[in-house]
Design an enzyme around this catalytic site. Structure first.
Site, mmCIF file in Angstrom:
data_model
loop_
_atom_site.group_PDB
_atom_site.id
_atom_site.type_symbol
_atom_site.label_atom_id
_atom_site.label_comp_id
_atom_site.label_asym_id
_atom_site.label_seq_id
_atom_site.Cartn_x
_atom_site.Cartn_y
_atom_site.Cartn_z
ATOM 1 N N CYS A 182 0.826 -1.193 0.000
ATOM 2 C CA CYS A 182 0.000 0.000 0.000
ATOM 3 C C CYS A 182 0.872 1.259 0.000
ATOM 4 O O CYS A 182 2.026 1.239 0.400
ATOM 5 C CB CYS A 182 -0.954 0.056 1.178
ATOM 6 S SG CYS A 182 -2.024 -1.370 1.343
ATOM 7 N N ARG A 232 5.241 -0.359 -4.675
ATOM 8 C CA ARG A 232 4.904 -1.003 -3.411
ATOM 9 C C ARG A 232 3.866 -2.103 -3.587
ATOM 10 O O ARG A 232 3.653 -2.900 -2.682
ATOM 11 C CB ARG A 232 4.384 0.044 -2.409
ATOM 12 C CG ARG A 232 5.433 1.060 -2.014
ATOM 13 C CD ARG A 232 4.875 2.112 -1.091
ATOM 14 N NE ARG A 232 4.523 1.582 0.213
ATOM 15 C CZ ARG A 232 5.344 1.476 1.245
ATOM 16 N NH1 ARG A 232 6.602 1.841 1.102
ATOM 17 N NH2 ARG A 232 4.946 1.003 2.395
ATOM 18 N N TRP A 274 -3.415 -2.465 -1.375
ATOM 19 C CA TRP A 274 -3.122 -3.875 -1.626
ATOM 20 C C TRP A 274 -4.076 -4.658 -0.739
ATOM 21 O O TRP A 274 -4.011 -4.577 0.478
ATOM 22 C CB TRP A 274 -1.669 -4.171 -1.276
ATOM 23 C CG TRP A 274 -1.117 -5.468 -1.792
ATOM 24 C CD1 TRP A 274 -0.594 -5.714 -3.012
ATOM 25 C CD2 TRP A 274 -0.999 -6.691 -1.058
ATOM 26 N NE1 TRP A 274 -0.154 -7.010 -3.098
ATOM 27 C CE2 TRP A 274 -0.393 -7.638 -1.915
ATOM 28 C CE3 TRP A 274 -1.356 -7.094 0.236
ATOM 29 C CZ2 TRP A 274 -0.132 -8.946 -1.527
ATOM 30 C CZ3 TRP A 274 -1.098 -8.401 0.620
ATOM 31 C CH2 TRP A 274 -0.494 -9.309 -0.252
ATOM 32 N N ASN A 291 -2.664 2.256 5.958
ATOM 33 C CA ASN A 291 -1.860 1.061 5.707
ATOM 34 C C ASN A 291 -1.798 0.243 6.984
ATOM 35 O O ASN A 291 -1.755 0.805 8.081
ATOM 36 C CB ASN A 291 -0.433 1.423 5.304
ATOM 37 C CG ASN A 291 -0.351 2.061 3.938
ATOM 38 O OD1 ASN A 291 -1.322 2.084 3.193
ATOM 39 N ND2 ASN A 291 0.814 2.586 3.616
ATOM 40 N N GLY A 292 -1.729 -1.081 6.853
ATOM 41 C CA GLY A 292 -1.635 -1.938 8.017
ATOM 42 C C GLY A 292 -2.902 -2.736 8.222
ATOM 43 O O GLY A 292 -3.752 -2.849 7.330
ATOM 44 N N GLU A 344 18.085 -17.832 -4.552
ATOM 45 C CA GLU A 344 17.737 -16.508 -5.068
ATOM 46 C C GLU A 344 17.422 -16.569 -6.561
ATOM 47 O O GLU A 344 16.510 -15.889 -7.043
ATOM 48 C CB GLU A 344 18.879 -15.525 -4.800
ATOM 49 C CG GLU A 344 18.652 -14.126 -5.327
ATOM 50 C CD GLU A 344 17.476 -13.402 -4.715
ATOM 51 O OE1 GLU A 344 17.100 -12.339 -5.244
ATOM 52 O OE2 GLU A 344 16.923 -13.903 -3.709
ATOM 53 N N LYS A 369 13.852 -15.287 -8.087
ATOM 54 C CA LYS A 369 13.698 -14.304 -9.152
ATOM 55 C C LYS A 369 12.868 -14.867 -10.299
ATOM 56 O O LYS A 369 12.015 -14.183 -10.859
ATOM 57 C CB LYS A 369 15.072 -13.861 -9.685
ATOM 58 C CG LYS A 369 15.806 -12.935 -8.764
ATOM 59 C CD LYS A 369 15.083 -11.602 -8.635
ATOM 60 C CE LYS A 369 15.345 -10.961 -7.297
ATOM 61 N NZ LYS A 369 14.720 -11.602 -6.142
ATOM 62 N N GLU A 405 9.174 -15.122 -9.152
ATOM 63 C CA GLU A 405 8.577 -13.815 -8.876
ATOM 64 C C GLU A 405 8.083 -13.121 -10.138
ATOM 65 O O GLU A 405 6.982 -12.563 -10.156
ATOM 66 C CB GLU A 405 9.601 -12.893 -8.196
ATOM 67 C CG GLU A 405 9.762 -13.088 -6.714
ATOM 68 C CD GLU A 405 10.761 -12.106 -6.144
ATOM 69 O OE1 GLU A 405 10.470 -11.507 -5.094
ATOM 70 O OE2 GLU A 405 11.851 -11.932 -6.722
ATOM 71 N N HIS A 432 17.670 -36.774 -3.114
ATOM 72 C CA HIS A 432 16.833 -37.141 -1.969
ATOM 73 C C HIS A 432 15.377 -36.757 -2.169
ATOM 74 O O HIS A 432 14.668 -36.469 -1.195
ATOM 75 C CB HIS A 432 17.382 -36.509 -0.692
ATOM 76 C CG HIS A 432 18.747 -36.998 -0.320
ATOM 77 N ND1 HIS A 432 19.003 -38.293 0.056
ATOM 78 C CD2 HIS A 432 19.946 -36.358 -0.307
ATOM 79 C CE1 HIS A 432 20.289 -38.436 0.311
ATOM 80 N NE2 HIS A 432 20.891 -37.272 0.092
ATOM 81 N N LYS A 459 6.743 -4.363 -2.771
ATOM 82 C CA LYS A 459 8.150 -4.104 -2.487
ATOM 83 C C LYS A 459 8.435 -4.130 -0.993
ATOM 84 O O LYS A 459 9.405 -4.725 -0.555
ATOM 85 C CB LYS A 459 8.542 -2.745 -3.075
ATOM 86 C CG LYS A 459 10.026 -2.413 -2.923
ATOM 87 C CD LYS A 459 10.859 -3.312 -3.795
ATOM 88 C CE LYS A 459 12.326 -2.975 -3.705
ATOM 89 N NZ LYS A 459 13.147 -3.940 -4.456
#
Length: 606
Positions: free
Chosen positions: A2, A28, A74, A100-101, A479, A483, A486, A502, A601
């Site tokens: 948000c 964001r 969001w 926000n929150g 990572e 990426k 995402e 395994h 973000k």
């Protein structure tokens, strides 16, 4: 998650300033947007979808006023609809609120307000706030007191901004969700300064085009911004003296500079970001590292707490400390906060790009509650983590707009190398420092010569992607997979190379390219090559990320070359090749690279 923007003192430019600020906060993550302007009335325009949808809706509306707030939402409570978009108003339409929150006690407040006759138009937790303010105003409270009384009843996390009809002011408060003020009064002081323009936002880019002077709010603080100036107090009204800081980056740094996407721009900014991270901190001649005022940390043990990309950096760093004989472990911050391990005299290090990651802040606070020393490794000056921790190490990457972290990850690895060298003793420290000094050039070499785009074109239709590595290359494999998933929305997994046999090997097919990170020619490299042979025997295509020191190329279908460098530095440069593969794959699939679906973000809710 948000975004909040507010401004006062911009006159007829208020609406344009709000919409421009919202556009600067798109990184964001959001699914709806809206604005509210206050004069003798409060006018609101809000739409689900993108900011362009809001702009289209505003073309048929006449909104004006000297005071305004805006929001990108969001979704948490209720789906992304026009009704659930912010700002929200009270029954009379005289109070508008953005938030926000998460308000944890919203249901009991909503039930109470509904039984008193208030009508709700949305599914959100936020909507209780304007109704609480409405009740306080009806009981005779002045506007500022009414907002304070409403905020005092909230439980949970919030950054709240409020405008009220007939009031030339914005009221704001924060608790566990960031808010920063922008000061454009032409003076170096604080407090009243008639004739200036003042801003508030979730993050500095929202108003950086207008001013570089900022005031960071802390939890439990309340701000009033008007055309006469700004004031910060506690929620109870006690004055708080706040420092006015200066942002040291240019607003042009948040533009694309001719690149198709912020992510690609930020990948190419990595050499500069790494130079900034290293500048003034390493002395190759003496073989020493100077991190300024961190003091004498000398930890007996280290616990890292982090999330997402930062967690991968923490895994990497924990290995560095372990190699130097200091017990270290990386923890997912969301698990650490609820199942805190014994701390003893360990140094607890929070790795967080934004310095506002809710799970990481909770973990750090729990560590401090138990008496631990804490260190923030962050990119954001003035962030909550930087202010709350005992020590701070800035990675100096500059603003990063793309949701998928790139230059900040590389800078985290560099900074954590510096940290480990400054507090531990390793026999090859001079070689590591030499490798760090060469790192920006090594990354530039990859950017100039990479064939990642061709590899991405070859495997763009793969059903899944595997990434494998050992030791310091294991977090790079994690990572690389993150990426890929995402920004391409394709299934991707990272594994410690020895773990393939395994279980995961059952998923390997001829349509599952395996990216193997292999540098050097030591026992670890040879064992990873053995794992490569396992997937090759099952007809899976292999892409080797290598410096050519081993014979892994014999078993690879494609090679992504990295410069020969110190093994600690090799992980950083190998990661750049995987960033480029993910980027070009997503570009070929026409994905929303800078704003992937469902992601944000800065994740400021737990």
């Amino acid at each position: 998650m948000c975004g909040i923007i507010g401004c006062v003192g911009r006159g007829d430019e208020t609406l344009d300033t709000l919409v421009h600020g919202l556009a600067k906060l798109e990184y964001r993550g959001y699914d709806s947007a809206g604005v509210a302007l206050a004069t003798d009335t409060v006018d609101v325009c809000k739409k689900s979808g993108k900011i362009d949808d809001l702009r289209a809706a505003l073309e048929s509306r006449t909104l004006s006023g000297p005071v305004g707030i805006g929001h990108t939402r969001w979704s948490t409570h209720g789906p992304p609809t026009d009704e659930n978009a912010h700002p929200h108003r009270d029954c009379r339409g005289e109070v508008a609120v953005v938030h926000n929150g998460i308000i944890e006690n919203y249901q009991s407040l909503r039930d109470e307000l509904a039984s008193a006759g208030h009508e709700f138009r949305s599914d959100t937790d936020t909507e209780v706030v304007p109704h609480l303010i409405e009740d306080a105003l009806a009981d005779g409270a002045n506007p500022e007191t009414a907002v304070r009384e409403a905020i005092a009843r909230l439980e949970g996390s919030y950054a709240v901004a409020v405008v009220i009809a007939g009031v030339d002011a914005i009221f704001a408060a924060r608790n566990d969700s960031p808010l920063v003020l922008g000061i454009d009064d032409g003076e170096e002081g604080t407090g009243d300064a008639p004739g200036g323009a003042y801003y508030l936002a979730s993050d500095v880019p929202a108003f950086r085009d207008h001013t570089d002077r900022v005031v960071y709010l802390d939890d439990g603080e309340f701000a009033r911004l008007s055309s006469r100036g700004w004031r910060v107090t506690t929620l109870d009204g006690e004055p708080v003296e706040k420092a006015v800081d200066t942002v040291d980056w240019d607003p042009e740094e948040t533009g694309k500079s001719g690149y198709d996407h912020f992510m690609l721009k930020e990948i190419h900014e990595q050499p500069r970001a790494l130079r900034q991270c290293l500048r003034g901190r390493v002395d190759e001649l003496s073989g020493t590292v100077d991190l300024g005022d961190l003091g004498d940390l000398t930890p007996r043990a280290v616990q890292f707490v982090a999330c997402g990309t930062s967690y991968h950096a923490a895994i990497y760093a924990a290995q560095l400390f372990e190699e130097a004989g200091i017990p270290a472990k990386a923890y997912l911050a969301s698990e650490y906060a609820s199942k805190t391990p014994p701390i003893g005299d360990a140094l607890v290090i929070g790795v967080t790009q934004s310095g506002e990651t809710a799970d990481t802040l909770s973990a750090l606070r729990e560590a401090r509650r138990r008496g631990a020393r804490t260190l923030a490794v962050t990119n954001t000056v003035g962030s909550t983590a930087a202010r709350e921790c005992d020590h701070t190490l800035y990675i100096r990457a500059g603003p990063e707009i793309g949701v998928a972290a790139t230059k900040t990850f590389a800078s985290q690895l560099a900074a954590l190398n510096l940290l480990s060298l400054s507090v531990t003793s390793v026999s090859d420290s001079r070689d590591v420092i030499a490798g760090l000094r060469e790192l920006p050039g090594a990354v530039q070499e990859i950017l100039d010569d990479s064939n990642a785009e061709a590899v991405a074109e070859t495997y763009g239709d793969a059903g899944a992607y595997f990434f494998i590595g050992r030791g310091l290359h294991y977090p790079v494999a994690l990572e690389g997979a993150l990426k890929m998933k995402e920004i391409t929305y394709k299934h991707a997994e990272g594994f410690a190379a020895g773990e393939l046999k395994h279980g995961p090997l059952a998923l390997v097919t001829e349509n599952t390219p395996v990216f193997a990170v292999v540098t050097g020619d030591d026992e670890m490299a040879r064992k990873t090559i053995g794992n490569v042979k396992e997937v090759e025997a099952r007809d899976a295509p292999v892409v080797a990320v290598t410096d050519g020191q081993s014979d892994v190329e014999r078993y690879a279908d494609h090679v992504l070359r990295v410069p020969d460098t110190h093994r600690r530095i090799a992980a950083v440069v190998a990661n750049v090749q995987l960033q480029l593969v993910a980027y070009h794959t997503a570009a070929q699939l026409d994905r929303s690279i800078d704003k992937p679906r469902n992601l944000a973000k800065s994740v400021t809710v737990e």
